[in-house]
Motif scaffolding. Structure first.
Motif, mmCIF file in Angstrom:
data_model
loop_
_atom_site.group_PDB
_atom_site.id
_atom_site.type_symbol
_atom_site.label_atom_id
_atom_site.label_comp_id
_atom_site.label_asym_id
_atom_site.label_seq_id
_atom_site.Cartn_x
_atom_site.Cartn_y
_atom_site.Cartn_z
ATOM 1 N N SER A 45 0.836 -1.184 0.000
ATOM 2 C CA SER A 45 0.000 0.000 0.000
ATOM 3 C C SER A 45 0.883 1.251 0.000
ATOM 4 C CB SER A 45 -0.898 -0.061 1.219
ATOM 5 O OG SER A 45 -1.504 1.155 1.429
ATOM 6 N N LYS A 46 1.921 1.237 0.859
ATOM 7 C CA LYS A 46 2.825 2.387 0.909
ATOM 8 C C LYS A 46 3.504 2.573 -0.436
ATOM 9 C CE LYS A 46 3.995 1.995 5.751
ATOM 10 N NZ LYS A 46 4.958 1.393 6.646
ATOM 11 N N ALA A 47 3.933 1.462 -1.032
ATOM 12 C CA ALA A 47 4.675 1.550 -2.291
ATOM 13 C C ALA A 47 3.792 2.150 -3.385
ATOM 14 C CB ALA A 47 5.175 0.172 -2.696
ATOM 15 N N ILE A 48 2.528 1.718 -3.417
ATOM 16 C CA ILE A 48 1.642 2.219 -4.473
ATOM 17 C C ILE A 48 1.421 3.715 -4.283
ATOM 18 C CG2 ILE A 48 -0.720 2.118 -5.343
ATOM 19 C CD1 ILE A 48 -0.622 -0.897 -4.828
ATOM 20 N N LYS A 49 1.200 4.138 -3.025
ATOM 21 C CA LYS A 49 1.010 5.573 -2.777
ATOM 22 C C LYS A 49 2.250 6.348 -3.191
ATOM 23 C CE LYS A 49 -1.728 4.883 1.350
ATOM 24 N NZ LYS A 49 -1.599 4.962 2.798
ATOM 25 N N LYS A 101 -6.029 -0.578 -5.998
ATOM 26 C CA LYS A 101 -5.115 -1.462 -6.709
ATOM 27 C C LYS A 101 -4.622 -2.637 -5.863
ATOM 28 C CE LYS A 101 -5.184 0.680 -10.543
ATOM 29 N NZ LYS A 101 -5.915 0.037 -11.641
ATOM 30 N N PHE A 102 -4.797 -2.533 -4.548
ATOM 31 C CA PHE A 102 -4.207 -3.578 -3.708
ATOM 32 C C PHE A 102 -5.173 -3.930 -2.591
ATOM 33 C CE2 PHE A 102 -2.013 -3.888 0.462
ATOM 34 C CZ PHE A 102 -1.549 -5.182 0.353
ATOM 35 N N LYS A 103 -5.449 -5.228 -2.432
ATOM 36 C CA LYS A 103 -6.321 -5.685 -1.357
ATOM 37 C C LYS A 103 -5.542 -6.685 -0.517
ATOM 38 C CE LYS A 103 -10.132 -4.193 -3.500
ATOM 39 N NZ LYS A 103 -10.011 -2.770 -3.649
ATOM 40 N N PHE A 104 -5.867 -6.743 0.749
ATOM 41 C CA PHE A 104 -5.151 -7.679 1.620
ATOM 42 C C PHE A 104 -6.185 -8.446 2.436
ATOM 43 C CE2 PHE A 104 -1.475 -7.930 4.900
ATOM 44 C CZ PHE A 104 -1.526 -9.302 4.805
ATOM 45 N N ALA A 105 -6.259 -9.738 2.232
ATOM 46 C CA ALA A 105 -7.239 -10.526 2.980
ATOM 47 C C ALA A 105 -6.530 -11.581 3.815
ATOM 48 C CB ALA A 105 -8.200 -11.202 2.013
ATOM 49 N N ILE A 106 -6.958 -11.718 5.058
ATOM 50 C CA ILE A 106 -6.450 -12.807 5.888
ATOM 51 C C ILE A 106 -7.606 -13.762 6.103
ATOM 52 C CG2 ILE A 106 -5.430 -13.448 8.081
ATOM 53 C CD1 ILE A 106 -4.301 -10.785 8.358
ATOM 54 N N TYR A 130 -4.414 -1.181 10.669
ATOM 55 C CA TYR A 130 -4.519 -1.216 9.199
ATOM 56 C C TYR A 130 -5.985 -1.353 8.828
ATOM 57 C CZ TYR A 130 0.393 -2.302 9.740
ATOM 58 O OH TYR A 130 1.713 -2.270 10.090
ATOM 59 N N PRO A 131 -6.713 -0.244 8.754
ATOM 60 C CA PRO A 131 -8.163 -0.361 8.538
ATOM 61 C C PRO A 131 -8.521 -1.028 7.213
ATOM 62 C CG PRO A 131 -7.525 1.884 9.119
ATOM 63 C CD PRO A 131 -6.268 1.140 8.888
ATOM 64 N N ASP A 132 -7.600 -1.057 6.249
ATOM 65 C CA ASP A 132 -7.960 -1.667 4.963
ATOM 66 C C ASP A 132 -7.784 -3.170 4.960
ATOM 67 O OD1 ASP A 132 -8.747 0.618 3.819
ATOM 68 O OD2 ASP A 132 -6.784 1.125 2.993
ATOM 69 N N LEU A 133 -7.313 -3.702 6.058
ATOM 70 C CA LEU A 133 -7.106 -5.150 6.135
ATOM 71 C C LEU A 133 -8.467 -5.838 6.170
ATOM 72 C CD1 LEU A 133 -5.028 -7.394 6.760
ATOM 73 C CD2 LEU A 133 -5.562 -7.026 9.126
ATOM 74 N N HIS A 187 -13.104 -0.952 8.593
ATOM 75 C CA HIS A 187 -14.145 0.070 8.513
ATOM 76 C C HIS A 187 -15.498 -0.464 8.950
ATOM 77 C CE1 HIS A 187 -11.270 2.459 6.333
ATOM 78 N NE2 HIS A 187 -11.127 1.515 5.436
ATOM 79 N N SER A 188 -15.599 -1.769 9.198
ATOM 80 C CA SER A 188 -16.907 -2.329 9.564
ATOM 81 C C SER A 188 -17.326 -1.785 10.917
ATOM 82 C CB SER A 188 -16.834 -3.853 9.672
ATOM 83 O OG SER A 188 -16.278 -4.379 8.508
ATOM 84 N N GLU A 189 -18.619 -1.449 11.035
ATOM 85 C CA GLU A 189 -19.011 -0.848 12.306
ATOM 86 C C GLU A 189 -19.188 -1.929 13.359
ATOM 87 O OE1 GLU A 189 -23.596 0.040 12.027
ATOM 88 O OE2 GLU A 189 -22.470 1.020 10.437
ATOM 89 N N ILE A 190 -19.090 -1.512 14.612
ATOM 90 C CA ILE A 190 -19.155 -2.480 15.701
ATOM 91 C C ILE A 190 -20.577 -2.537 16.228
ATOM 92 C CG2 ILE A 190 -18.332 -2.970 18.027
ATOM 93 C CD1 ILE A 190 -15.665 -1.734 17.170
ATOM 94 N N ASP A 191 -21.077 -3.746 16.396
ATOM 95 C CA ASP A 191 -22.437 -3.948 16.874
ATOM 96 C C ASP A 191 -22.470 -3.656 18.373
ATOM 97 O OD1 ASP A 191 -24.963 -4.686 17.244
ATOM 98 O OD2 ASP A 191 -24.816 -6.668 16.320
#
Length: 1751
Positions: A884-888, A920-925, A948-951, A977-981
């Motif tokens: 992500s840093k590299a792309i920015k 351009k870049f997604k990160f999924a665990i 890392y909110p985009d994780l 970014h998902s809200e907390i119940d």
């Protein structure tokens, strides 16, 4: 916000926990300051208000949240998943945003770019399909986003029209689309062409058998297909893609079966076009597709492996040959005959239903009646014969030709010295018969692996008949010639026949050795018949190599084999001819046996010769591997020079040209209107890299100053950039730019040298393809807790983790502490330092633990510092987030105008950059256990999401079903970014897709990847393991790596315009492999060996193999072409057990289906490897068992029988050959021992001649035997075995030489040898070979979770002994005994090497055990060992000798099925019982043969008359009495004790220890018996040491055979608990829950106990021997610290302190040590006395007994 480091503005304050100004104490561990929330606000919404207007269409669910603007308000691209369940207004899309055009999310797919259809239209298609087929709402939303991201990614580098076209071509209709290939392979074009006029099913099968009519021939069909595709509307194209993806997205485990997915899609597509579907008005309810189509298939697959017991799923005890796995199910759909087998419940065939109606019938199919095995993965060694028949032919036949030619004496007539010419020709020609025999055996074995019902057995029968004919041609003439040989009057006919036969044989051998067996008689690879089309398409579409590479491949193998055949001929065979000439007809005179006369002993020399032949053959095999390594290394080094990677390019070139290269290769500058100097652009990149290293504490401030570009005032007052001295310093002197030998040094030099190679041109950031990083996570550490860092784990560790890490990274710790102090001072505020001397003392806590006040932010920093240096998920995530840093960074550098446009508004600039990197870049665990995490794990996962909110985290969500039914499982996705119940405190998932059932059916990892695969986005996937790392400067090359897929510049021509257009003709690239750097290579010798192995395997051989087309896929940092892999069965295979090394199967699958596999040299990821001795060996065992499973798999069968010879050899030596070579190396040692034993008996008993210098026999000794050539042969063999071991070090040495220079290479090699790494090599070879062989015999491949710990823990003796006794210690001791005899019989100095290597099999585990040689620990180990030996007889103990013995037995016996719900059942896994065929060979025949061999040798020694001329008594009787004696004695003792305990036991009920006491009595008596029998035997041998040793070898072999026989034949299955053992000793058989088996159990237990007694006695003696061997080093002062220096490569001053004990503990330990030292010395003295005393007093001890004389 000024950064504390006094730097220009930080790159990205949020992503770096280190560069954070001190925050207020009250805040939580990670507060989110205001700018955080804002920078998350995506830039699509011009004003805040617009996001409220969009609530119009959505249900009122949002109204509650509109007050507090949670993170979800800004990222309104996804509705929370709740919407999809509650939504009552399906007509309004969940994405439609009245305030904005929806296209904002997908910038490349926007109205101003002539898109073929708008986003809204596409969405309508998805909604429509979901309603027509009953797909789930969430799956539909997920797949819609998936499609749009895919289109966006493609359209950003080509016209939207072309993007849609190529996408359709890749999924559905193009030349390389799997669906199109399947459509023709399953001959559906015939099905569709016939139409509904006649009965399509029957008609179709007829047309296959007869010649198809002209109109239906394949080419016209292909053309019709192309035209149909060409004329489709855009709408239809998109609808097909959408339907395919929707089917795929809910497929669950069915995704592993690509052709099954194709079939489902085809049915659905046909149904959609039918009027019946178009005229439907009411929507089909959600989940119909899942329940009617997918679930039945899933249930079938699941029930193959699992059954329900008491409401839980339990693994069935079936082996692969009985399980219909994914591949079998999938192959049904390959053939029209298979599709014809699909029947509905009422019995009609699905084929007979017209195509449009088939989809509706899918729910009515009886899948249980349909599927069958298409390949039987039976466990047997015959797989090696079938798959690798060409290897055996090339070796065994050639060996036969060589040897037959060189041993004329063997087949000469009795009365002549030399055979006649025809006989020589003919006997040599039998090599052809040998190769034909190998082929015949392989064909017969192949019959048992392939179901004969299928259409593929016909060519096997043809082949068998043909082979029998060839056998007659190559073998028959020999009989004729043998008959007429020597008769007068035959003339030249026999000679002509012999010569003809010889040449026929040579031709046959060449043909069988070179032509793949799958291409003989019915060519399955290139045959034109439609019959073979499916297997060609899916198993033999190998991508063609470019001409240069193919030439290189052929040259390589020509070189290897020509070198090998020449060298083997002179070194092995022709030198073997003199021993043959001497030994072939030698009969031993004057020997006799009571029963056999001289039948056996007279032939001892020919017996020896036969064993020598076998030995020679094994060496012949090993030679090839040796040459393979030599040449592959030469090729690889040559290749690396060709690519420009080498240390030998001068320093000046690499570093001074680096800025130019960064500009030329990493930046996409063509598009820029050049307003800026290259220097300006490069400086931004370079400074970012250096600062990132500073942030990671790799560099100190001083280093950084020397490495950065600085702005300075120029002479004319303008500010200019000054290049850092690092670039301007020409000669490389004064190298204090970074810490020497540190991580920074390594990273910068790799970065610099990697830029010298050729890189693909990068595209601009906006145009680059989107890609996803996917990490499967099971239970690996996420973040280390404070406790783990600063507390010792247990007594044995001796060091806290933090201490250990500080030892390894002193410089980085130092930088970290300095940083922390700056922070602390800023927090204190005043910054005035009054007393300097107090300061020193104040700093102490910083240097010890890194913080002074224990407030969270400081402890957190230390935790993060340690986590980034251990193998944690946090390290992986923070490393991969560098993308992500590299792309920015690249985006900002290449588009300077953006920076201008936003003026000084850094927040908006930051948002724009975020938007680009997110696009351009997604990160999924894939966190399979996320919903079951412990509190600590949940906090750590939450910390990751905050940092890392985009994780994105994909996890399994479980919802208990109504009572009695199964739970429902969902794949859910959340991100930061998902809200907390409010109610649950958990985050609400964005997508929640129901699965057909529990997805984890296999070994876990591949299922884990598969459930999360639907959440990847973009075109490419990088699969990463949870123990890897990545660096900013590597991430900068991402565009170049993605360019390797060769899809960046697609021509503007339509893929359907003409077939075979050159742009679309190349085989697609499926996998791009990259280098791995093992970041744990600095942790001592074992770490270095593991790293070296990986270095040579992962880079050196991979480089050469990838070039000549032989690289497969070893997982981790590899980039996959996601579209290619997912339409062909996913990124890894998942059948339990069989696909243990799941990623290799993905590689073979891609290779067989036409994907290319490349390897790039310029990119590397970090990877951690486990570094303790035990963990390394667990890893090797896992690889070995996995290899065993691969041998059984159908992929190996296809590759082995279909690849052309050069590529087959590349595949063989690159993968299975390595392991088979290990098996051969170990068996060469064993066979050689037996050979030496036989030669030793000859040397001991016969008179050997003396020869003069010319080799003529001197007449000094009449009646002597000339065996001198044999001893020469022995020396030569030892040299070649030594070479085979030594060559293992060559690749590593050369790799170092090329990459780091001569000095470093020699240094590393020297360090290895000083640290005894050859010992480890021998040992690990044995572990490899043992794990494969036991896997092929018994199965039981399990994913051994390889620990990720540090290597400082000391294991105690009993644990190590029980772990390695079976695999290697027993074998080592058997060979040691033989070696002892050989040393007594023929001593030559070469044997020292063998002592070394055989001893290393026994002591390696202890030698590499940290602190093995500290005296106190050694003695405490001894105490623990004695207790371990005697534990577990009155109470159940977790670790005891009895438990170990039982576990090793159950491999053969298996467990009882009945679950008795007993607490100690957890001790054992579910090992299926081995099949009796395998057992008969490995457990009964083999031990008996070995025992026979040794007994014959012993009988030979005893078959000569005594010195007084009398005939000795029969050795057979003596050996029988002595070896069966102890067994009978044990049986008697046990029987007495059984009755004693049976009567006393119930009375002694109160006395807990009663069982233990009985057991001890039995064990002691058993030992007494063993020792007494040995002493008696030695006395019988008249105290002759060498005879006694030979006798002991025989006794051991015979007893081993007896035990194995008893266990394999008489034992029924085990109970899962150890009740029977305790019942036996305590005599209480009642109340143990045996039920009716209480009567049969005592009898079974009696047999078990007889075996156990002998084993206990031998284990006891062996362990004492081992301890004695390890005692000398303990007595040497400082041995312990020397040993640690050797293991950890740390100077004694740096070494880890001994543990601190309290006074009480010290006193306790001292007492234990004193007590047990006395016990140990007493035991050792006792055992020594039994050997030494008789040897000393042998002349005085004489008994006179009648019996003794007769035996």
């Amino acid at each position: 916000m000024a950064s504390p480091n006094g730097f220009p503005r930080p790159q990205d304050p949020r992503n770096n926990p280190f560069a954070r100004p001190p925050f207020p104490q009250a805040a939580p561990a990670f507060p989110r300051p205001d700018f955080d929330a804002e920078s998350d606000m995506s830039d699509h919404y011009n004003t805040m208000n617009s996001s409220t207007t969009r609530l119009a269409g959505a249900p009122a669910y949002y109204d509650q949240s509109s007050g507090d603007l949670g993170p979800d308000m800004f990222n309104r691209r996804y509705d929370p998943s709740v919407d999809s369940h509650a939504s009552s207004v399906p007509s309004i899309s969940p994405f439609a945003d009245p305030g904005l055009g929806a296209s904002e999310h997908y910038p490349a797919w926007s109205a101003d770019r002539q898109i073929p259809m708008s986003t809204e239209e596409i969405e309508d298609i998805f909604l429509d399909l979901a309603q027509k087929f009953g797909f789930q709402r969430d799956s539909m939303r997920n797949m819609f986003d998936f499609t749009m991201q895919l289109l966006d990614s493609r359209a950003s580098r080509m016209s939207p029209n072309q993007a849609l076209l190529t996408l359709h071509a890749d999924y559905i209709g193009g030349q390389h689309a799997n669906y199109r290939k399947w459509y023709f392979a399953a001959q559906l074009n015939l099905d569709d062409a016939v139409g509904q006029s006649q009965n399509p099913g029957l008609q179709r099968l007829k047309s296959v058998k007869g010649k198809p009519a002209g109109a239906k021939s394949l080419d016209t069909a292909l053309n019709r297909w192309r035209n149909a595709m060409n004329n489709m509307s855009h709408y239809d194209r998109l609808r097909q893609i959408a339907l395919y993806l929707l089917c795929w997205g809910e497929g669950g485990n069915i995704r592993f079966m690509p052709e099954c997915m194709c079939f489902i899609f085809k049915c659905a597509d046909d149904y959609y076009r039918s009027p019946e579907c178009q005229n439907r008005i009411d929507p089909v309810p959600e989940g119909v597709y899942l329940n009617t189509v997918i679930k039945p298939l899933y249930n079938f697959v699941r029930d193959q492996g699992y059954e329900v017991v008491d409401g839980k799923f339990v693994r069935k005890e079936k082996d692969h040959a009985d399980i219909i796995g994914y591949d079998d199910v999938n192959q049904l759909f390959w053939y029209p005959e298979g599709l014809a087998k699909i029947v509905l419940r009422e019995g009609t065939r699905l084929v007979d239903v017209p195509p449009p109606q088939r989809y509706t019938k899918l729910g009515k199919i009886e899948w249980n009646r349909v599927f069958f095995k298409t390949y039987f993965e039976k466990r047997s060694m015959a797989h090696l014969l079938v798959n690798f028949n060409r290897i055996w032919i090339l070796h065994i036949s050639v060996f036969y030709f060589y040897t037959a030619f060189n041993s004329p004496k063997v087949y000469a007539p009795r009365n002549k010295q030399e055979p006649s010419a025809p006989m020589t020709w003919s006997a040599t020609a039998l090599g052809g018969a040998v190769s034909t025999l190998i082929m015949i055996l392989a064909t017969i074995a192949e019959f048992s692996y392939i179901p004969t019902t299928w259409n593929n057995a016909s060519h096997l029968t043809t082949r068998l008949v043909f082979l029998l004919v060839v056998l007659a041609l190559t073998g028959g003439p020999t009989f004729y010639i043998a008959l007429v040989d020597g008769r007068p009057g035959n003339g030249q006919i026999p000679l002509i026949i012999g010569i003809v036969q010889f040449f026929v044989s040579v031709v046959a051998t060449l043909a069988f050795g070179l032509i793949p067996s799958g291409r003989m008689f019915g060519d399955r690879v290139a045959g034109k018949s439609r019959k073979y089309m499916a297997s060609q398409t899916f198993t033999a579409s190998y991508p063609a190599l470019p001409r240069t590479a193919r030439t290189a491949s052929i040259c390589l193998w020509l070189l290897i084999f020509s070198c090998k055949f020449v060298e083997s001929y002179f070194f092995l065979t022709s030198s073997f001819s003199s021993p043959i000439a001497v030994m072939a007809r030698t009969k031993v005179q004057r020997c006799n046996d009571k029963y056999f006369g001289d039948a056996l002993c007279a032939n001892q020399v020919p017996f020896t010769l036969a064993i020598m032949y076998v030995m020679d053959l094994i060496l012949f095999f090993l030679d090839t591997y040796l040459w393979y390594i030599i040449w592959i290394v030469i090729f690889s080094v040559g290749r690396s020079f060709a690519l420009g990677l080498s240390i030998w390019t001068p320093w000046k070139d690499i570093y001074t040209r680096m800025p130019k290269r960064i500009y030329a290769k990493l930046l996409a500058t063509q598009e820029m209107e050049v307003k800026y100097k290259p220097k300006v652009l490069v400086s931004q990149i370079w400074n970012a890299v250096i600062i990132s290293m500073y942030r990671e504490h790799l560099l100190s401030i001083e280093n950084v100053q020397r490495l950065l570009y600085h702005q300075v005032d120029g002479p004319d007052g303008r500010r200019t950039l000054r290049a850092p001295p690092f670039f301007t310093n020409q000669d490389g002197k004064g190298m204090n730019f970074f810490p020497i030998g540190g991580e920074a040094d390594r990273r910068i030099s790799f970065f610099a040298s990697s830029l010298t190679t050729a890189l693909p041109e990068p595209l601009a950031v906006e145009a680059m393809p989107t890609f996803t990083v996917l990490v499967p996570h099971y239970s690996e550490k996420i973040l280390l807790s404070l406790r783990e860092i600063i507390r010792e784990e247990d007594q044995n560790t001796r060091v806290t983790l933090l201490e250990y890490l500080k030892q390894l990274h002193p410089v980085e710790w130092d930088n970290f502490v300095k940083d922390t102090k700056i922070l602390a001072e800023e927090a204190d505020g005043d910054g005035t330092t009054s007393q300097v001397n107090e300061k020193k003392a104040d700093d102490l806590p910083f240097y010890c633990i890194g913080f002074k006040s224990s407030s969270p932010e400081y402890t957190l920093r230390t935790r993060i510092w340690a986590s980034l240096r251990a193998q944690t998920l946090y390290r992986t995530v923070s490393g991969m987030m560098n993308y992500s840093k590299a792309i920015k960074l690249l985006y900002r550098v290449e588009n300077p105008d953006i920076v201008h446009n936003f003026g000084g508004n850094t927040e908006r600039l930051e948002r724009e950059l975020e938007r680009m990197s997110r696009r351009k870049f997604k990160f999924a665990i894939s966190m399979q256990r996320f919903s079951k995490f412990s509190k600590e794990e949940q906090e750590n996962a939450e910390f990751l999401l905050r940092a890392y909110p985009d994780l994105q985290i994909a996890y399994l969500d479980e919802e208990p079903g109504p009572k009695g039914s199964e739970a429902r499982l969902f794949s859910a996705l959340i991100d930061g970014h998902s809200e907390i119940d409010e109610k649950t405190g958990k985050r609400k998932p964005k997508f929640r897709v129901e699965l057909p059932g529990n997805p984890i059916l296999g070994d876990g990892k591949s299922d884990n990847q598969n459930h999360a695969i639907i959440f990847y986005r973009g075109e490419y996937l990088q699969l990463i393991d949870a123990n890897q790392d990545n660096y900013l400067e590597e991430c900068l090359k991402i565009r170049n790596v993605l360019g390797e897929f060769e899809e960046l510049s697609i021509s503007s021509q339509s893929p359907y315009a003409q077939w075979g257009h050159k742009e679309f003709n190349k085989a697609p690239v499926a996998i791009v492999g990259t280098r791995e750097y093992i970041f744990s290579e600095n942790i001592g010798v074992l770490g270095d060996i593991a790293a070296g192995k990986e270095q040579t395997f992962g880079t050196m051989t991979a480089r050469a193999l990838a070039w000549i087309g032989g690289k497969l896929h070893y997982g981790h940092p590899d980039f996959l072409n996601a579209l290619f892999m997912n339409t062909r069965g996913g990124v890894s295979k998942a059948q339990k057990g069989l696909h243990l090394n799941e990623d290799i199967f993905a590689g073979m699958n891609a290779f067989g289906r036409g994907g290319r596999i490349k390897h790039v040299e310029y990119y590397q990821c970090g990877k951690g490897r486990d570094l303790g001795f035990g963990t390394i060996l667990n890893f090797q065992t896992k690889i070995g068992t996995g290899m065993g499973e691969q041998m059984l798999s159908r992929e190996y069968y296809y590759l082995g029988t279909q690849l052309p010879i050069d590529r087959f050899l590349t595949f063989y030596y690159g993968h299975p050959g390595f392991h088979i070579n290990n098996i051969l190396v170990i068996s060469s040692i064993q066979v050689f021992m037996v050979t030496l034993l036989y030669i030793g008996t000859l040397n001991k008993q016969l008179l050997i001649c003396e020869v003069d210098a010319r080799g003529n026999v001197l007449p000094t000794r009449p009646g002597c035997y000339n065996l001198i050539p044999v001893f020469d042969w022995i020396r030569r063999c030892i040299v070649s075995i030594f070479l085979v071991f030594f060559i293992a070090f060559l690749p590593l040495f050369l790799q170092e030489l090329v990459e780091r220079g001569t000095g470093k290479a020699l240094l590393r090699l020297g360090k290895h040898f000083l640290s005894l790494s050859p010992i480890f090599e021998v040992f690990s070879t044995q572990i490899y070979s043992n794990s494969i062989l036991s896997n092929l015999a018994f199965g039981g491949a399990r994913y051994i979770a390889t620990g990720r710990g540090f290597a400082t823990t000391r294991m105690n003796f009993s644990i190590l002994y029980s772990r390695f006794a079976g695999p290697s210690i027993y074998m080592g001791f058997r060979n040691l005994l033989i070696l002892l005899y050989v040393t007594l019989a023929i001593w030559i100095p070469h044997l020292i090497y063998f002592w070394f290597s055989v001893l290393s099999l026994c002591i390696a585990p202890f030698l590499f055990n940290p602190h093995q040689f500290s005296f106190a620990d050694f003695i405490i180990d001894y105490r623990e060992f004695l207790r371990w030996m005697s534990r577990g007889n009155s109470r159940t103990k977790a670790s005891s000798w009895y438990g170990y013995c039982r576990l090793s037995r159950t491999m053969i016996t298996g467990y009882k099925k009945k679950k008795l719900g007993h607490p100690s059942e957890k001790l054992s896994g579910d090992v299926p019982r081995a099949s009796w065929r395998n057992l008969i060979f490995s457990e009964i025949i083999l031990p008996i043969c070995i025992a026979t061999l040794f007994v014959i040798a012993y009988m030979f020694v005893k078959s000569f008359p005594n010195p007084d001329g009398s005939q000795p008594p029969s050795p057979l009787i003596r050996i029988a009495i002595v070896s069966v004696g102890p067994v009978v004695w044990n049986a008697a003792v046990l029987l007495c004790l059984f009755f004693i305990s049976l009567f006393l036991g119930p009375m002694m009920d109160g006395w807990v220890k009663f069982g233990s006491v009985m057991a001890s009595i039995a064990h002691i008596l058993c030992l007494v018996g063993l020792v007494a029998v040995f002493e008696f035997f030695w006395f019988l041998e008249l105290w002759d040491a060498s005879h006694a040793v030979l006798g002991v070898i025989c006794i051991a072999a015979i007893q081993r055979a007896i035990h194995k026989f008893l266990i394999a034949v008489f034992l029924t299955r085990e109970f899962k608990h150890d009740e029977t053992n305790r019942a036996w000793w305590t005599g209480k058989w009642y109340g143990r829950g045996f039920g009716n088996s209480a009567l049969s159990q005592p009898a079974r237990e009696f047999i078990v106990k007889i075996v156990e007694m002998s084993l206990w006695g031998s284990d006891f003696l062996l362990a004492h021997l081992l301890l004695v061997v390890m005692t000398p080093p303990i007595l040497i002062p400082y041995a312990n610290s020397l040993h640690s220096t050797m293991l950890f490569w740390l100077r004694p001053s740096k070494q880890i302190r001994p543990p601190l004990f309290s006074t009480k503990q010290k006193r306790q330990r001292r007492w234990i040590v004193v007590k047990y030292t006395i016990v140990y010395i007493f035991m050792v003295a006792l055992l020594a006395a039994l050997i030494i005393l008789p040897a000393l007093f042998k002349d005085h001890i004489k008994f006179d007994c009648e019996i003794c004389r007769n035996i």
